[in-house]
Scaffold this motif. Structure first.
Motif, PDB file in Angstrom:
ATOM      1  N   ILE A  13       0.839  -1.210   0.000  1.00  0.00           N
ATOM      2  CA  ILE A  13       0.000   0.000   0.000  1.00  0.00           C
ATOM      3  C   ILE A  13       0.871   1.257   0.000  1.00  0.00           C
ATOM      4  CG2 ILE A  13      -1.627   1.348   1.402  1.00  0.00           C
ATOM      5  CD1 ILE A  13      -2.932  -1.326   2.177  1.00  0.00           C
ATOM      6  N   ILE A  14       1.920   1.263   0.795  1.00  0.00           N
ATOM      7  CA  ILE A  14       2.815   2.418   0.861  1.00  0.00           C
ATOM      8  C   ILE A  14       3.523   2.610  -0.488  1.00  0.00           C
ATOM      9  CG2 ILE A  14       4.973   3.278   1.880  1.00  0.00           C
ATOM     10  CD1 ILE A  14       3.977   2.074   4.544  1.00  0.00           C
ATOM     11  N   THR A  15       3.967   1.520  -1.105  1.00  0.00           N
ATOM     12  CA  THR A  15       4.632   1.601  -2.403  1.00  0.00           C
ATOM     13  C   THR A  15       3.690   2.142  -3.475  1.00  0.00           C
ATOM     14  OG1 THR A  15       6.064  -0.259  -1.815  1.00  0.00           O
ATOM     15  CG2 THR A  15       5.884   0.289  -4.155  1.00  0.00           C
ATOM     16  N   LEU A  16       2.488   1.614  -3.551  1.00  0.00           N
ATOM     17  CA  LEU A  16       1.514   2.089  -4.530  1.00  0.00           C
ATOM     18  C   LEU A  16       1.154   3.559  -4.294  1.00  0.00           C
ATOM     19  CD1 LEU A  16      -0.840  -1.004  -4.885  1.00  0.00           C
ATOM     20  CD2 LEU A  16       0.901  -0.206  -6.480  1.00  0.00           C
ATOM     21  N   GLY A  17       1.038   3.960  -3.034  1.00  0.00           N
ATOM     22  CA  GLY A  17       0.771   5.366  -2.711  1.00  0.00           C
ATOM     23  C   GLY A  17       1.913   6.262  -3.156  1.00  0.00           C
ATOM     24  N   GLY A  18       3.141   5.802  -2.966  1.00  0.00           N
ATOM     25  CA  GLY A  18       4.307   6.573  -3.398  1.00  0.00           C
ATOM     26  C   GLY A  18       4.366   6.718  -4.906  1.00  0.00           C
ATOM     27  N   ILE A  19       4.068   5.648  -5.622  1.00  0.00           N
ATOM     28  CA  ILE A  19       4.058   5.695  -7.086  1.00  0.00           C
ATOM     29  C   ILE A  19       2.982   6.666  -7.574  1.00  0.00           C
ATOM     30  CG2 ILE A  19       3.558   4.342  -9.166  1.00  0.00           C
ATOM     31  CD1 ILE A  19       4.923   1.956  -7.736  1.00  0.00           C
ATOM     32  N   GLN A  24       1.556  12.081  -9.871  1.00  0.00           N
ATOM     33  CA  GLN A  24       0.847  13.360  -9.753  1.00  0.00           C
ATOM     34  C   GLN A  24       1.829  14.528  -9.775  1.00  0.00           C
ATOM     35  OE1 GLN A  24      -2.511  13.904  -9.681  1.00  0.00           O
ATOM     36  NE2 GLN A  24      -2.605  11.743 -10.199  1.00  0.00           N
ATOM     37  N   PHE A  25       2.944  14.388  -9.072  1.00  0.00           N
ATOM     38  CA  PHE A  25       3.963  15.436  -9.038  1.00  0.00           C
ATOM     39  C   PHE A  25       4.559  15.656 -10.426  1.00  0.00           C
ATOM     40  CE2 PHE A  25       8.439  16.673  -8.575  1.00  0.00           C
ATOM     41  CZ  PHE A  25       8.279  17.874  -7.917  1.00  0.00           C
TER      42      PHE A  25
END
Length: 121
Positions: A13-19, A24-25
């Motif tokens: 979940i953390i990895t997918l959120g970071g990607i 977006q950035f």
């Protein structure tokens, strides 16, 4: 065993959120860069138009092509033509840091007062 599955799901979940956040950035930065290029192109066209109308005679209309190139030093190379005649080509490099048209080629006749020097525009 259950503890490892929970940790693994958390990492996914953390990895997918970071990607997702990185994507977006990147999209936001690309939009800003595109806007800055368009603003620089508009400014270069305005300054080139002022330069040509000040230094050359019989200029009724200036049309610019959309193929421009921005160099690493902050200048922008623009192309176009005069009075609707595609044989009367113009080319110039607008130097943004110095706010001037540095190098140019204009297929037109210079005004008498601007033959020996570039008139202030």
């Amino acid at each position: 065993m259950k503890k490892y599955i929970i940790i693994l799901i958390g990492l996914v979940i953390i990895t997918l959120g970071g990607i997702f956040m990185k994507e977006q950035f990147d999209n936001k930065m690309e939009a800003q860069e595109t806007q800055q290029k368009e603003e620089l192109f508009a400014l270069a066209k305005k300054r080139m138009t002022d330069f040509i109308k000040t230094n050359y005679k019989d200029i009724e209309r200036i049309e610019y092509t959309d193929d421009y190139e921005i160099n690493p030093m902050g200048g922008i190379s623009i192309n176009g033509y005069l009075n609707g005649n595609k044989d009367k080509k113009i080319w110039g490099i607008y130097d943004k840091p110095n706010d001037e048209v540095g190098v140019f080629k204009v297929n037109a006749t210079r005004k008498p007062e601007c033959e020996d020097k570039v008139c202030e525009y």
